[in-house]
Write an enzyme that holds these catalytic residues in place. Structure first.
Site, PDB file in Angstrom:
ATOM      1  CE1 TYR A 107      -4.327  -2.670   5.164  1.00  7.59           C
ATOM      2  CE2 TYR A 107      -3.269  -0.555   4.265  1.00  7.59           C
ATOM      3  CZ  TYR A 107      -4.044  -2.053   4.074  1.00  7.59           C
ATOM      4  OH  TYR A 107      -3.906  -2.331   2.747  1.00  7.59           O
TER       5      TYR A 107
ATOM      6  CB  SER B 221      -0.683  -0.004   1.165  1.00 11.70           C
ATOM      7  OG  SER B 221      -1.417   1.332   1.477  1.00 11.70           O
TER       8      SER B 221
END
Lengths: 243, 339
Positions: free
Chosen positions: A158, A145
């Site tokens: 995250y 990501s």
């Protein structure tokens, strides 16, 4: 449409979003699919779609946090297809939503995000790469990501988990050099998925990529060697559209 | 000198845990190198194994994956029993039936009785004629997943606590099917194997799904009953053996598979099936030149097999040396290379 003919692919978190799209794209390219996810009903629905695309599929209900389930996923795939050529570590945990600031983050939820996004991909990759080294070829794709390299408020756990996954990928890549087994971390970009809606409900879907488009980058990376260890899915798609 | 009759392994020499859980790398266990030509015995560490091999040598490993093959079951009267399937043919098992807890004594079942096993039902069809401690059991439904969900690794008395299945897997474990770990290769790391590849020492893999090493009955075990095991030698492995300078079998399971696949001209060919070949001084290996194996109690059939490679005097000298130097025994223990 046969870039992956006869190749055996294992995709985690395949019941929805990017995982589902990657499984279907691989199936259309001739791969044999082992797919896993926590929810049996959604997984079965994707298995039916994969079958409809003409591919053999093994649907394994599993929680990748559980080491017995990791052994089940690997052993059942190897029993069913005798080999694993492609592993996509896609299953990811976003964390609590709305996304809390780190200062407010529930500690157990932080642990859980690391378990799903870092520890589980390590354990599963280890088991699969051992077999890939025995067969002297294979490709592992970890879903990363942009949060791995940029700080965004609320994305703390995250972000940490994806940065760690990138680190894991870099070390694997060094250790696997010359073995025939390659590994990549791919940032898929912002996609119109349930996870993205949970994270940013106000985002306009028109600004987001469809997972079906992004999945094409995974087909490309699975079927052809690429020099970069970490890359953005977009870069592969742009190259393809120019050709 | 080591004497077989009446000999007992000192309990402290039994490896009760895998190397990693003893705080060391799996490739840092000890290695005893037995040179049959000179009669010399060398003591080193496993990761130095390449010092005794040459470019062109081939390591043949068993890529069978170990199953959690101690399966909880329940009889119709509600009493628990543990099944240890030794031979699996789909839903037909030849299984040992033992008490769920140590010392895991055999439990006599009755032909025709029904068992609840791993989320399904099964019928006991009777005993095996040649090995009466094995029960022929037919499961109503097949499925490796049931076994993977319900089972635990088979564990003997010298391993006091549960050990996670991953510690029973070799680093090249691939094809699921062994009742017990093909343990000779547990000491290999990929770091060692890849280092050997760089030095021109290649690896090929065969598959042999191991059965049980013990029937939980000392008198019966001492009779060394052999029975069939499933094996597969691929075209790739057969070709690699044909090209090799020396063929080094990693484990006696590899010897069994390769020697079964030898044709009448002495060449290994691709072959799959069941083997009941017994390697012993009466059946010497034809294609295997050297062997990596563990230390197992000499009353076991392992010792008899080793005598197909090493003459009795040298083997007894090696065992005496292992005891004197406190080598660890059994599947998680130290290793030997017989050249």
């Amino acid at each position: 449409m046969s870039a992956l003919r006869g190749r055996v692919a294992l995709v985690t978190g395949a019941s929805r979003g990017l995982g589902r799209a990657v499984a279907l794209a691989f199936a259309r390219e001739g791969a044999l699919l082992a797919i896993c996810a926590r929810g049996a009903a959604a997984l079965e629905a994707v298995a039916a779609e994969v079958r409809a695309a003409g591919a053999a599929v093994l649907a394994i209900q599993a929680d990748v946090r559980n080491s017995r389930d990791i052994e089940r996923v690997v052993a059942l795939t190897l029993e069913g297809f005798q080999r694993i050529d492609i592993l996509v570590n896609n299953a990811s945990e976003l964390g609590p939503t709305p996304l809390p600031y780190l200062v407010d983050y529930p500690p157990d939820a932080f642990d859980d995000v690391l378990q799903v996004n870092v520890v589980a991909p390590f354990r599963l990759s280890q088991a699969v790469i051992r077999s890939m080294l025995t067969q002297r070829e294979g490709v592992v794709i970890n879903v990363s990501s942009d949060a791995a390299v940029t700080g965004y408020p609320g994305w703390g756990a995250y972000s940490v988990s994806k940065a760690a996954l990138d680190g894991l990928t870099r070390t694997w890549a060094e250790e696997l050099e010359g073995t025939g087994v390659r590994i990549h971390a791919v940032d898929p970009g912002d996609m119109d998925t349930a996870m993205h809606r949970a994270a940013e409900p106000e985002a306009d879907p028109i600004d987001l990529a469809r997972p079906e488009e992004v999945a094409e980058a995974f087909v490309r990376l699975a079927s052809e060697p690429h020099p970069a260890t970490r890359l953005e899915a977009r870069s592969l798609l742009e190259v393809r559209s120019r050709v | 000198m080591f004497e077989l009759a009446g000999w007992k392994l000192p309990p402290e020499l039994r490896a009760s845990q895998p190397a990693e859980l003893r705080g060391m790398r799996r490739d840092h266990v000890r290695l005893m190198v037995i040179d049959r030509t000179s009669g010399s015995i060398t003591h080193t560490r496993f990761d130095q194994v390449g010092d005794f091999l040459d470019a062109g040598d081939l390591l043949v490993v068993n890529s069978s994956r170990t199953l959690p093959a101690a399966i909880p079951a329940r009889r119709q009267d509600g009493s628990p029993v543990q099944l240890r399937p030794s031979v699996r043919r789909g839903q037909h098992w030849d299984a040992l039936a033992v008490q769920p807890n140590p010392p895991h004594a055999n439990v006599p079942l009755a032909a025709g009785e029904r068992l609840a096993v791993a989320g399904t039902q099964a019928t006991v069809e009777g005993r095996r004629a040649d090995i009466p401690l094995l029960w022929r059991i037919r499961l109503d439904e097949d499925g490796l997943d049931r076994l993977l969900l319900a089972g635990e690794p088979i564990r003997y008395s010298y391993v006091p606590g549960p050990i996670p299945l991953e510690y029973y897997q070799t680093v090249y474990a691939t094809h699921p099917g062994s009742a017990e770990a093909p343990s000779a290769g547990l000491a290999f790391s990929w770091e060692v194997l890849l280092g050997l590849h760089e030095r021109g020492i290649e690896t090929a893999d065969i598959v042999l799904h191991t059965g049980l090493s013990s029937f939980q009955d000392d008198a019966f075990d001492a009779e060394h009953h052999m029975y069939e095991e499933w094996f597969e030698v691929s075209t790739l492995a057969a070709a690699a053996v044909g090209r090799a300078h020396r063929v080094i079998a990693v484990g006696t399971t590899v010897v069994r598979a390769l020697e079964t696949a030898v044709d009448r001209h002495g060449h290994v060919r691709a072959l799959a099936g069941w083997t009941d070949l017994k390697i012993s001084p009466a059946h010497r290996p034809r294609v295997v030149d050297a062997l990596i194996t563990g230390f197992h109690e000499p009353q076991a059939s392992h010792f008899e097999l080793l005598q197909a490679f090493v003459d009795g005097d040298l083997l007894r000298r090696a065992y005496a040396g292992a005891i004197e130097r406190r080598y660890l025994w059994h599947e998680f223990g130290d290793t030997m290379l017989i050249l």
